[in-house]
Design an enzyme around this catalytic site. Structure first.
Site, PDB file in Angstrom:
ATOM      1  N   ASN A   1       0.939  -1.476  -0.059  1.00 15.06           N
ATOM      2  CA  ASN A   1       0.189  -0.087  -0.141  1.00 15.06           C
ATOM      3  C   ASN A   1       0.859   1.293   0.184  1.00 15.06           C
ATOM      4  O   ASN A   1       1.491   1.601   1.063  1.00 15.06           O
ATOM      5  CB  ASN A   1      -0.642  -0.087   1.247  1.00 15.06           C
ATOM      6  N   TRP A   2       1.033   1.997  -1.073  1.00 16.11           N
ATOM      7  CA  TRP A   2       1.933   2.865  -1.298  1.00 16.11           C
ATOM      8  C   TRP A   2       1.260   4.170  -0.665  1.00 16.11           C
ATOM      9  O   TRP A   2       1.778   5.417  -0.537  1.00 16.11           O
ATOM     10  CB  TRP A   2       2.251   3.326  -2.835  1.00 16.11           C
ATOM     11  N   LYS A   3      -0.095   4.128  -0.410  1.00 19.79           N
ATOM     12  CA  LYS A   3      -0.697   5.510   0.256  1.00 19.79           C
ATOM     13  C   LYS A   3      -0.484   6.730  -0.762  1.00 19.79           C
ATOM     14  O   LYS A   3      -0.610   6.503  -2.066  1.00 19.79           O
ATOM     15  CB  LYS A   3      -0.137   5.651   1.469  1.00 19.79           C
TER      16      LYS A   3
ATOM     17  N   HIS B   1      -9.817   1.193   4.765  1.00 19.03           N
ATOM     18  CA  HIS B   1      -8.532   1.111   5.457  1.00 19.03           C
ATOM     19  C   HIS B   1      -8.726   2.290   6.715  1.00 19.03           C
ATOM     20  O   HIS B   1      -9.353   3.063   6.591  1.00 19.03           O
ATOM     21  CB  HIS B   1      -7.707   1.868   4.338  1.00 19.03           C
TER      22      HIS B   1
ATOM     23  N   GLU C   1      -7.021   4.686   7.516  1.00 18.94           N
ATOM     24  CA  GLU C   1      -6.938   6.001   7.321  1.00 18.94           C
ATOM     25  C   GLU C   1      -8.216   6.449   6.618  1.00 18.94           C
ATOM     26  O   GLU C   1      -8.368   7.848   6.885  1.00 18.94           O
ATOM     27  CB  GLU C   1      -5.597   6.130   6.381  1.00 18.94           C
TER      28      GLU C   1
ATOM     29  N   GLU D   1      -5.889  -4.891  10.444  1.00 15.84           N
ATOM     30  CA  GLU D   1      -4.670  -3.982  10.649  1.00 15.84           C
ATOM     31  C   GLU D   1      -5.061  -3.156  12.098  1.00 15.84           C
ATOM     32  O   GLU D   1      -5.834  -2.270  12.024  1.00 15.84           O
ATOM     33  CB  GLU D   1      -4.743  -2.976   9.620  1.00 15.84           C
TER      34      GLU D   1
ATOM     35  N   GLY E   1       1.877   2.258  10.948  1.00 14.84           N
ATOM     36  CA  GLY E   1       2.953   3.485  10.942  1.00 14.84           C
ATOM     37  C   GLY E   1       3.623   3.686  12.363  1.00 14.84           C
ATOM     38  O   GLY E   1       3.974   4.627  12.674  1.00 14.84           O
TER      39      GLY E   1
ATOM     40  N   GLY F   1       2.472  -1.117   4.323  1.00 13.93           N
ATOM     41  CA  GLY F   1       2.460   0.248   4.132  1.00 13.93           C
ATOM     42  C   GLY F   1       4.143   0.971   3.881  1.00 13.93           C
ATOM     43  O   GLY F   1       4.573   0.526   2.812  1.00 13.93           O
TER      44      GLY F   1
END
Ligand code: PEP
Length: 249
Positions: free
Chosen positions: A8-10, A95, A97, A165, A171, A230
């Site tokens: 997941n490159w965000k 997700h 975020e 998650e 993070g 991530g």
């Protein structure tokens, strides 16, 4: 059985030139790791061109989000059909975020059901913000799963991939232990089974501060079918080391 690793490159990298470089480094690292199927989730803007340039079969693409509605007045959104047309085979749904930005269980319910009416495989993200000694986090995850599977027809549930998650591990440097993940995987399967689906057929991923140091152990002992990665997936060398660590799995 191959492990599924989702990168997941965000909202990275900042230019398409860098995205191509990262994809190329990822491709080179992934090619020799036979035990892994890789999914890259770049910013949607990069999907079509990455898909066009890549001729191999090792890597699939995912969208990081899409709207549940088929089309219409949703400024700034992308539909599931649009991201599929751009080259995605998977879509992340709910997700942490996005949930932090206001996406609720009801949005997630609609998106999972809508994704199942396309050819996209939904990756349903669930996970609690905090853990309590009384186990309230299990109830929280159960609620997210119940919403996510609420409109899934029997027979379609095994197309849904559950990415567990825990928000407290995303993070950070604090990954979950494989033993705790194993316990959660059993709980996820039981909860899905309780909704009338085959819980044992559900693929489960773990995400949250996975890197080259803990990836192998999580796959070996966490009762998961793969990983959602991530930060480490946006650093070419780190991700190559992570894939290398899975080589022996
Ligand atoms: C994520 O956001 O999906 C994730 C797993 O992030 P990280 O690996 O950086 O914890």
């Amino acid at each position: 059985m191959k492990s599924l690793v989702v990168a997941n490159w965000k909202m990275n990298p900042q230019t398409f030139r860098e995205a191509k470089q990262l994809f190329e480094a990822t491709r080179r690292a992934a090619e020799s790791v036979r035990s892994v199927s890789l999914v890259v989730a770049p910013p949607a803007l990069y999907l079509r061109e990455l898909k066009r340039a890549y001729k191999g079969r090792k890597i699939s693409l995912a969208a990081q989000n899409a709207h549940a509605a088929g089309s219409g007045a949703y400024t700034g959104e992308l539909s599931l059909t649009q991201v599929q047309d751009a080259g995605a085979s998977y879509v992340l749904i709910g997700h942490a975020e996005r949930r932090a930005a206001g996406e609720g269980n009801d949005d997630v319910r609609k998106k999972v059901a809508a994704a199942l009416s396309t050819r996209l495989a939904p990756i349903l993200c669930v996970g609690e913000a905090t853990r309590s000694p009384r186990g309230e986090h299990f109830l929280y995850v159960a609620e997210q799963l119940q919403a996510g599977f609420a409109d899934v027809l029997p027979g379609k549930a095994n197309r849904v991939i559950v990415a567990y998650e825990p928000v407290w591990a995303i993070g950070t440097q604090k990954s979950m232990t494989p033993a705790d993940m194993h316990e959660m995987a059993i709980f996820i399967r039981k909860t899905v089974q309780g909704k009338g689906h085959n819980g044992l057929a559900i693929k489960i991923l773990y995400g949250g501060s996975i890197d080259e140091r803990n990836a192998h152990d999580m796959i070996e002992r966490g009762d998961v079918n793969g990983l959602l990665v991530g930060r480490a997936s946006t650093e070419a060398k780190k991700f190559a080391d992570l894939l290398e660590a899975l080589h022996e799995s």
